[in-house]
Design an enzyme around this catalytic site. Structure first.
Site: not given
Ligand code: AMP
Length: 215
Positions: A15, A129, A162, A173
């Protein structure tokens, strides 16, 4: 062109990578909740401190912390030219609250793009990644390595893995995604929902996206 977009899909579906391409070809604003949280953590803000333990374990940050943050970002003037919500909503209550807020702001969604990929592909991508500490751009040790080892092609920033991309947390996740985020696909079922096969290489995915949003 459809301009108010949600990018939905498991971690590792691409994404953020596709959003980074799309903002170069359009006036859309990229709103990644994960990026916002990482920046809040880096700056040691109150929100960052509250979110950190959830993110480190691969859990979702509680809805009330995320929704207000996104709604206030959507109220900024730059979002009038269109936006990409990347990684939000991730629960059905988030989707419901987003709908209400968008109705009030008169910025309704035009399309929800679901990036679909198998768990094996997602895990392979997540654990290989590497991300830029400065600009947040992603590379992949296997499929799209940087030109110079450990250095970002875009801004010369340092690349790192990360902590939530470790195998154990990445697996968690994906479990969290299935339990809490997959139902969001059902929530948006209808003409607005467009599914893209996210397994091929980035340029193929990007072309499929452009077709889906009529760019
Ligand atoms: P991402 O970079 O989108 O994979 O997000 C990393 C982490 O941020 C996720 O594993 C969640 O812990 C938190 N996070 C990001 N977006 C959300 C969301 N919409 N709702 C809840 N937690 C979020």
């Amino acid at each position: 062109m459809k301009k108010n977009l949600v990018f939905l899909g498991a971690p590792g579906a691409g994404k953020g990578t596709i959003a980074a391409l799309l903002i170069k070809d359009s006036p859309l604003v990229h709103i990644s909740t994960g990026d916002i949280f990482r920046s809040e953590i880096k700056n040691k803000t109150e929100l960052g401190t509250k979110a950190k333990s959830f993110i480190d374990s691969g859990a979702l940050v509680p809805d009330e912390l995320v929704v207000d943050m996104v709604v206030s970002r959507l109220q900024c003037e730059d979002c009038n030219s269109g936006y990409i919500l990347d990684g939000f909503p991730r629960t059905v209550p988030q989707a419901e609250l987003l709908d209400k807020a968008l109705m009030k702001m008169n910025k309704p969604l035009d399309a929800v793009i679901f990036f679909n990929a198998k768990d094996e592909v997602l895990l392979e991508r997540l654990t290989a990644r590497i991300t830029c500490k400065e600009c947040g751009v992603n590379f992949n040790k296997l499929f799209s390595p940087p030109k110079k080892d450990g250095v970002c092609d875009m801004c010369n920033g340092v690349l790192y893995q990360r902590s939530d991309d470790s195998l154990e947390t990445a697996k968690n996740r994906l479990v969290v995604y299935k339990e809490q985020t997959e139902p969001v696909i059902g929530y948006y079922k209808g003409p607005m929902l467009k599914e893209i096969d996210a397994e091929p290489a980035t340029d193929i995915n990007y072309n499929a996206l452009k077709k889906a949003i009529e760019l």
